[in-house]
Design a protein around this motif. Structure first.
Motif, PDB file in Angstrom:
ATOM      1  N   LEU A  27       0.843  -1.211   0.000  1.00 54.69           N
ATOM      2  CA  LEU A  27       0.000   0.000   0.000  1.00 54.69           C
ATOM      3  C   LEU A  27       0.872   1.253   0.000  1.00 54.69           C
ATOM      4  N   MET A  28       1.966   1.195   0.746  1.00 54.94           N
ATOM      5  CA  MET A  28       2.882   2.338   0.804  1.00 54.94           C
ATOM      6  C   MET A  28       3.581   2.542  -0.543  1.00 54.94           C
ATOM      7  N   TYR A  29       3.946   1.424  -1.205  1.00 55.91           N
ATOM      8  CA  TYR A  29       4.529   1.548  -2.549  1.00 55.91           C
ATOM      9  C   TYR A  29       3.532   2.210  -3.494  1.00 55.91           C
ATOM     10  N   ASP A  30       2.260   1.804  -3.385  1.00 55.09           N
ATOM     11  CA  ASP A  30       1.233   2.386  -4.256  1.00 55.09           C
ATOM     12  C   ASP A  30       1.124   3.891  -4.063  1.00 55.09           C
ATOM     13  N   GLU A  31       1.314   4.329  -2.807  1.00 53.59           N
ATOM     14  CA  GLU A  31       1.283   5.772  -2.546  1.00 53.59           C
ATOM     15  C   GLU A  31       2.453   6.475  -3.228  1.00 53.59           C
ATOM     16  N   ILE A  32       3.629   5.819  -3.237  1.00 54.95           N
ATOM     17  CA  ILE A  32       4.794   6.409  -3.912  1.00 54.95           C
ATOM     18  C   ILE A  32       4.533   6.510  -5.409  1.00 54.95           C
ATOM     19  N   PHE A  33       3.815   5.523  -5.959  1.00 57.49           N
ATOM     20  CA  PHE A  33       3.551   5.516  -7.401  1.00 57.49           C
ATOM     21  C   PHE A  33       2.373   6.418  -7.784  1.00 57.49           C
ATOM     22  N   ALA A  34       1.762   7.051  -6.799  1.00 62.80           N
ATOM     23  CA  ALA A  34       0.779   8.101  -7.090  1.00 62.80           C
ATOM     24  C   ALA A  34       1.554   9.410  -7.273  1.00 62.80           C
ATOM     25  N   THR A  35       0.928  10.406  -7.857  1.00 65.51           N
ATOM     26  CA  THR A  35       1.661  11.648  -8.160  1.00 65.51           C
ATOM     27  C   THR A  35       1.837  12.542  -6.937  1.00 65.51           C
ATOM     28  N   GLU A  36       1.026  12.337  -5.896  1.00 61.06           N
ATOM     29  CA  GLU A  36       1.129  13.170  -4.691  1.00 61.06           C
ATOM     30  C   GLU A  36       2.319  12.755  -3.830  1.00 61.06           C
ATOM     31  N   ASP A  37       2.810  13.693  -3.020  1.00 61.94           N
ATOM     32  CA  ASP A  37       3.870  13.411  -2.061  1.00 61.94           C
ATOM     33  C   ASP A  37       3.284  12.569  -0.925  1.00 61.94           C
ATOM     34  N   PRO A  38       3.749  11.336  -0.722  1.00 57.29           N
ATOM     35  CA  PRO A  38       3.134  10.448   0.283  1.00 57.29           C
ATOM     36  C   PRO A  38       3.305  10.954   1.717  1.00 57.29           C
ATOM     37  N   SER A  39       4.281  11.818   1.961  1.00 59.31           N
ATOM     38  CA  SER A  39       4.508  12.293   3.332  1.00 59.31           C
ATOM     39  C   SER A  39       3.595  13.467   3.705  1.00 59.31           C
ATOM     40  N   LYS A  40       2.787  13.944   2.747  1.00 64.89           N
ATOM     41  CA  LYS A  40       1.850  15.045   3.055  1.00 64.89           C
ATOM     42  C   LYS A  40       0.813  14.590   4.063  1.00 64.89           C
ATOM     43  N   CYS A  41       0.218  13.435   3.795  1.00 67.10           N
ATOM     44  CA  CYS A  41      -0.821  12.922   4.688  1.00 67.10           C
ATOM     45  C   CYS A  41      -0.222  12.218   5.909  1.00 67.10           C
ATOM     46  N   ASN A  42       0.987  11.697   5.754  1.00 69.61           N
ATOM     47  CA  ASN A  42       1.617  10.957   6.850  1.00 69.61           C
ATOM     48  C   ASN A  42       3.072  11.413   6.989  1.00 69.61           C
ATOM     49  N   PRO A  43       3.343  12.359   7.898  1.00 66.49           N
ATOM     50  CA  PRO A  43       4.707  12.896   8.051  1.00 66.49           C
ATOM     51  C   PRO A  43       5.735  11.814   8.407  1.00 66.49           C
ATOM     52  N   ARG A  44       5.275  10.683   8.989  1.00 64.91           N
ATOM     53  CA  ARG A  44       6.206   9.613   9.372  1.00 64.91           C
ATOM     54  C   ARG A  44       6.310   8.523   8.292  1.00 64.91           C
ATOM     55  N   PHE A  45       5.816   8.871   7.074  1.00 70.01           N
ATOM     56  CA  PHE A  45       5.745   7.880   5.988  1.00 70.01           C
ATOM     57  C   PHE A  45       7.093   7.209   5.734  1.00 70.01           C
ATOM     58  N   TRP A  46       8.152   8.008   5.521  1.00 74.83           N
ATOM     59  CA  TRP A  46       9.455   7.443   5.163  1.00 74.83           C
ATOM     60  C   TRP A  46      10.074   6.669   6.336  1.00 74.83           C
ATOM     61  N   GLU A  47       9.831   7.154   7.529  1.00 77.47           N
ATOM     62  CA  GLU A  47      10.355   6.476   8.721  1.00 77.47           C
ATOM     63  C   GLU A  47       9.729   5.088   8.859  1.00 77.47           C
ATOM     64  N   GLU A  48       8.397   5.046   8.598  1.00 79.10           N
ATOM     65  CA  GLU A  48       7.688   3.761   8.712  1.00 79.10           C
ATOM     66  C   GLU A  48       8.063   2.802   7.577  1.00 79.10           C
ATOM     67  N   LEU A  49       8.289   3.358   6.370  1.00 78.84           N
ATOM     68  CA  LEU A  49       8.558   2.519   5.198  1.00 78.84           C
ATOM     69  C   LEU A  49       9.754   1.595   5.428  1.00 78.84           C
ATOM     70  N   PHE A  50      10.798   2.128   6.043  1.00 80.29           N
ATOM     71  CA  PHE A  50      12.015   1.338   6.189  1.00 80.29           C
ATOM     72  C   PHE A  50      11.989   0.385   7.389  1.00 80.29           C
ATOM     73  N   LEU A  51      10.834   0.362   8.084  1.00 83.34           N
ATOM     74  CA  LEU A  51      10.629  -0.671   9.102  1.00 83.34           C
ATOM     75  C   LEU A  51       9.901  -1.877   8.514  1.00 83.34           C
ATOM     76  N   MET A  52       9.352  -1.683   7.298  1.00 85.19           N
ATOM     77  CA  MET A  52       8.587  -2.747   6.632  1.00 85.19           C
ATOM     78  C   MET A  52       9.508  -3.659   5.827  1.00 85.19           C
TER      79      MET A  52
END
Length: 689
Positions: A27-52
């Protein structure tokens, strides 16, 4: 009926009415492949991604599914992901570092796959953006360098090397991989050397490190100054050079062991029984089935070390126990699949003389012996393209060795005697040599044996002219050293002379077929000049006066072949065809051989007539030869002990370009999902502090 799915990030049971759930990372990858910045809605997006846990298959598949235009729309997010991966490499938590490294692998491979299309976007711009490329790549290389040099996790080091191999081999032609400019500027050469100099690191990562170095050395090597070439050429640290030698020796030794196992299995199997029943008519076909994939990647590393670094020559003679006879480690070694060109590490029991003391009962070996055994296997069958390339590279390496003064010194050293069991091609007219009967001799004898073996076993319709030329050149260079240093080598020279005469006979018998493809006179001239070398200077390097007598005996005994050769080249040199000039050179080169034949033959006939002997024995012929030397007149021929030194750039550039391309493709294939698996890594980092 419900079914369980776990493909492309889909989980749990599915039914006709319910859509399967996706992993959170997907789901997080899908957000990256959308045109919007994924960290706008979730400021901890990148921090969480690398725990997955990374889903490499999904991420690469997603990148490959997009066309160039679609990929450009999400360029900012791709840049952001790449930059956050680099930032995560500096994290304290190893799980984040692992996930970042694997994500980078998927990104680099996925984006490069898209570059094969006609969209024409720039790879560097797509991954990091032009404006940030220099700083980002500098940070990436520094992070990888730190991880490789640190005393931390071996699994992390392994993954760093996998990422670097991924980076180097994403394009078939590595010289077209512009990202490597940053690997040139931000060198990891010292990190590679550190791995090779440490016994523990070498055991775990030596193979990948050596292959990586061999590939980096070949980046634009003829077009610009490659810092890896410069640095490799001046390495003089003994531990590092020995470490590199042991990694190469272990990989080649593993190949030799696999071949020997296959050979023994083959001999005890069905074909052996069939051969015993019906004789040896099937022996050639049977042995063609003994095939182990050649290891061109490690052979390239050996070539670069020998060719670039004079200090590495000493490593060739460094004694170590015969690796095939060593006791296997008690700890289990995970099996690795046998892959084309041997681009997977063979095993992890690389040794050094300090790590394993010599046993008096174990045959000592060295890198050169292991390499000669390897060469004797791959040079048996040159019909296969990979083996042909391997055989050619083996002969190029031997050419470099035969030109080196120090290498020749230990090759001819009477105090360094070894029993070298070369593999010999099964042939109907000869018995298999018993291993135990092999004498201990200077190493040059094994090199000459290998050359003789090749000459004898490759006279066929698909004539490997290039390999024959290299083979004769190696013999010539060894003779030049012996003549210069007056080394009297106790070798069975008759085997060489016989092989050379049979080669001339083959060239004449197949004149029409061979001339359609090759200039056979170049090879014939080289062979004739080898005899001229023996005739002119043999008294300075043949072991005894009787050896020189035997040379004359062989020439006289096989005079019909030289007579036929003279007739052939005379015929072609008097015609105004394309072969006039090369044939006339052979005509002139035969002058002393013909003088010997024309001088001694009448005297032998006269001796036979006077003594009423119809068939003279060898001793009787030799007696005639010895008593008639003083009336023989020979012409002094210039330049017999001169040769053109090996030059890669001018003559071999096309071969190495194709070879490196082949290796790059196979290294990339072996960096499959299973080799980047997280199973072992996550066990090591099962807790996050």
């Amino acid at each position: 009926m419900a079914q369980t799915e776990k493909k492309g990030g889909l989980l749990r049971k599915s039914s006709a009415s319910k859509k399967p759930l996706k992993e959170k990372v997907v789901l997080m990858y899908d957000e990256i492949f959308a045109t919007e910045d994924p960290s706008k809605c979730n400021p901890r997006f990148w921090e969480e991604l690398f725990l997955m846990k990374v889903n490499l298959e999904y991420l690469e598949g997603k990148l490959e599914a997009l066309d160039g235009e679609e990929l450009m729309k999400i360029k900012d997010n791709i840049n952001c992901l790449f930059q956050h991966c680099i930032q995560a490499l500096g994290e304290e938590h190893p799980i984040r570092v692992v996930n970042a490294l694997q994500t980078l692998c998927a990104l680099i491979r996925g984006v490069h796959q898209k570059n094969k299309s006609t969209s024409g976007f720039d790879i560097i711009n797509m991954l990091v953006g032009f404006d940030k490329a220099e700083l980002c790549m500098k940070n990436l290389m520094e992070s990888l360098d730190s991880l490789l040099c640190a005393e931390g996790s071996e699994s992390l080091k392994s993954l760093c090397l996998k990422l670097l191999l991924c980076l180097v081999t994403v394009t078939d032609n590595i010289s077209q991989n512009t990202i490597l400019e940053y690997v040139m500027i931000n060198s990891i050469f010292e990190a590679i050397l550190q791995i090779l100099s440490s016994p523990l690191s070498r055991r775990e990562h030596g193979y990948d490190a050596v292959v990586l170095l061999a590939l980096l050395v070949n980046y634009r090597k003829y077009e610009s100054v490659n810092p890896y070439i410069v640095k490799l050429s001046i390495v003089d640290d003994e531990a590092t050079l020995n470490g590199m030698g042991f990694v190469i020796a272990q990989a080649l030794s593993e190949y030799n062991r696999q071949y020997k196992d296959k050979e023994e299995e083959h001999q005890s199997g069905f074909f052996s029984a069939l051969t015993n029943m019906v004789g040896s008519m099937f022996i050639a076909d049977a042995d063609e089935k003994i095939s182990v994939q050649t290891n061109e990647a490690i052979l390239l590393a050996l070539y670069e070390a020998v060719h670039l670094n004079r200090n590495f020559i000493t490593v060739l003679a460094q004694s170590h126990p015969e690796m095939g006879l060593m006791t296997t480690p008690t700890s289990p070694i995970p099996a690795t699949p046998v892959t084309p060109l041997g681009t997977t590490p063979p095993s992890s029991d690389v040794i050094s003389s300090a790590e394993l003391p010599l046993d008096a009962d174990v045959q000592t070996s060295n890198l050169l012996i292991t390499f000669l055994k390897y060469s004797s296997i791959v040079m048996q069958d040159t019909k296969d393209e990979h083996r042909l390339h391997s055989g050619k590279l083996c002969l190029i390496i031997l050419t470099c060795i035969a030109e080196d003064q120090y290498a020749n010194a230990f090759l001819h050293d009477d105090n360094m005697n070894f029993r070298v069991n070369l593999h010999r091609m099964p042939m109907r007219h000869r018995k298999k040599a018993a291993d135990k009967n092999l004498p201990c001799r200077p190493l040059v004898c094994a090199v000459l044996d290998l050359m003789v073996e090749f000459i004898v076993t490759h006279m066929m319709k698909e004539f490997p002219m290039d390999l024959y030329v290299r083979c004769i050149q190696i013999v010539h260079k060894l003779l030049c050293y012996q003549k210069k240093c007056r080394v009297r080598l106790h070798y069975t020279w008759r085997e060489l002379w016989s092989a050379l005469i049979n080669l001339l006979k083959f060239l004449m018998s197949n004149e029409t077929v061979l001339l359609a493809k090759h200039n056979i006179f170049t090879l014939a001239l080289m062979v004739v000049n080898l005899f001229n070398m023996f005739i002119t200077y043999g008294d300075t390097f043949l072991p005894t006066p009787s050896s020189y007598d035997e040379l004359y005996y062989e020439i006289i005994r096989m005079h019909q072949n030289f007579d036929n050769l003279y007739s052939m080249v005379l015929r072609l040199s008097t015609n105004a065809g394309q072969w006039k000039e090369p044939a006339s050179k052979v005509t002139h080169a035969l002058v002393n051989i013909r003088a010997i034949i024309n001088h001694f033959n009448p005297k032998i006939e006269s001796y036979a007539a006077v003594n009423h002997i119809s068939q003279l024995s060898e001793d009787q012929v030799l007696e005639v030869v010895r008593s008639n030397y003083d009336t023989l007149t020979l012409k002094l021929q210039d330049g017999l002990d001169q040769y053109e030194r090996y030059s890669e750039q001018h003559k071999e550039a096309a071969f190495f370009k194709e070879l490196v391309r082949s290796i790059s493709i196979n290294v990339r294939k072996n960096l499959a999902f299973n080799t980047l698996s997280q199973e072992l890594l996550l066990k090591e980092f099962s807790t996050i502090s």
